[in-house]
Design an enzyme around this catalytic site. Structure first.
Site, PDB file in Angstrom:
ATOM      1  N   GLY A 105      83.627  52.105  37.244  1.00  0.00           N
ATOM      2  CA  GLY A 105      83.395  50.718  37.611  1.00  0.00           C
ATOM      3  C   GLY A 105      81.986  50.373  38.025  1.00  0.00           C
ATOM      4  CB  THR A 106      78.770  52.250  38.146  1.00  0.00           C
ATOM      5  OG1 THR A 106      78.905  52.738  36.805  1.00  0.00           O
ATOM      6  CG2 THR A 106      79.143  53.344  39.118  1.00  0.00           C
ATOM      7  N   GLY A 107      79.197  49.763  36.271  1.00  0.00           N
ATOM      8  CA  GLY A 107      78.578  48.676  35.516  1.00  0.00           C
ATOM      9  C   GLY A 107      79.148  47.321  35.881  1.00  0.00           C
ATOM     10  CB  CYS A 108      82.648  46.164  36.352  1.00  0.00           C
ATOM     11  SG  CYS A 108      83.340  46.701  34.775  1.00  0.00           S
ATOM     12  CB  THR A 128      80.426  56.895  38.937  1.00  0.00           C
ATOM     13  OG1 THR A 128      80.715  57.642  37.732  1.00  0.00           O
ATOM     14  CG2 THR A 128      79.665  57.781  39.906  1.00  0.00           C
ATOM     15  CE  LYS A 170      74.092  48.906  33.284  1.00  0.00           C
ATOM     16  NZ  LYS A 170      75.485  48.427  33.437  1.00  0.00           N
TER      17      LYS A 170
END
Length: 271
Positions: free
Chosen positions: A208-211, A206, A175
């Site tokens: 929580g984007t990865g989860c 932003t 990412k």
């Protein structure tokens, strides 16, 4: 009677509701799959950071997994915060029994820079968990943590993907959100290279984007998509969620997992 695809998240609880188990289940609901959970740790967490966390006993994690898998069954699994070497090894052993897609989000630090993985867990993650992953989804900090490879521009992302791929996952999603310019991500299996691009949005909320991305990916895989198509759909969902991110508390607010309903849209379903 319609029975939605079933997706299991194995991760930590975020008391602020923006990441972790809470973000995973919100994402799964928004995408029309039935989300289930194995809680690995409880965090005291808000928009300002992580004030503390407490990992669950190995037996509690193992029993949650058995309760769900042996009765309900799963069609995909997503892992997040695993906290300790013992928990990483336990989860890896449990997942090795399954024949379903596994998305590994190798959570090492929070959005605010708080450590969420013990230093001695890295080797176990590399040697035991990554080999059972269908897709592993590191950001650039996690790539460096896992491989020592530092990425400073987009041209170095394939080299980073190759370094992670050497640990045995089928696909690696590097990412590029921490680079400047448009938000570019690379999905790579050692042969096929897929790029996903979106405009960089002017929104600092932003959390929580990865989860959210990993859970969306698992949801679409559960519905039968191959990884390239699942990632295309997951990226589209996340981009809109980031666009709708909103302020909470005094720090970084969460992305908007429910943007579909606020747009008057219906969930897309897992397939």
């Amino acid at each position: 009677m319609h029975i939605p695809p079933r997706v299991l998240t194995i991760a930590g609880s975020d008391s602020g509701g923006g990441a972790g188990i809470q973000a995973d289940l919100k994402t799964m609901l928004a995408l029309g799959v039935h989300g289930m959970s194995v809680v690995t740790a409880a965090t005291a967490q808000n928009s300002l950071g992580v004030q503390g966390f407490w990992e669950l006993p190995v037996e509690a994690v193992r029993q949650q997994f058995r309760s769900v898998v042996d009765d309900i069954g799963v069609q995909a699994v997503k892992t997040g915060m695993l906290a300790s070497a013992e928990l990483v090894e336990t989860v890896a052993d449990l997942l090795a029994e399954l024949d379903v897609p596994v998305v590994v989000d190798p959570v090492g630090v929070s959005k605010h820079g708080d450590s969420l993985l013990a230093a001695d867990a890295l080797d176990v993650l590399r040697q035991k968990l990554l080999p059972v992953a269908t897709v592993v989804t590191p950001n650039l900090h996690e790539v460096e943590q896992l491989t020592g490879t530092r990425v400073t521009d987009e041209s170095e992302m394939r080299r980073a993907a190759e370094a992670v791929l050497a640990f045995g996952p089928r696909w690696v999603l590097v990412k590029g959100g921490h680079l400047s310019g448009e938000a570019a991500d690379l999905l790579f299996d050692g042969d096929r290279e897929h790029w996903y691009r979106s405009p960089r949005l002017d929104n600092t909320h932003t959390h929580g984007t990865g989860c959210t991305l990993a859970s969306a990916l698992a949801s679409f895989l559960a519905g039968g998509d191959e990884p390239p198509r699942a990632m295309e759909r997951a990226k589209a969902y996340l981009t809109r969620a980031i666009e709708g991110g909103f302020p909470l508390g005094g720090g970084v607010g969460p992305v908007d997992h429910g943007w579909r309903w606020r747009d008057g849209d219906r969930p897309a379903g897992g397939g």
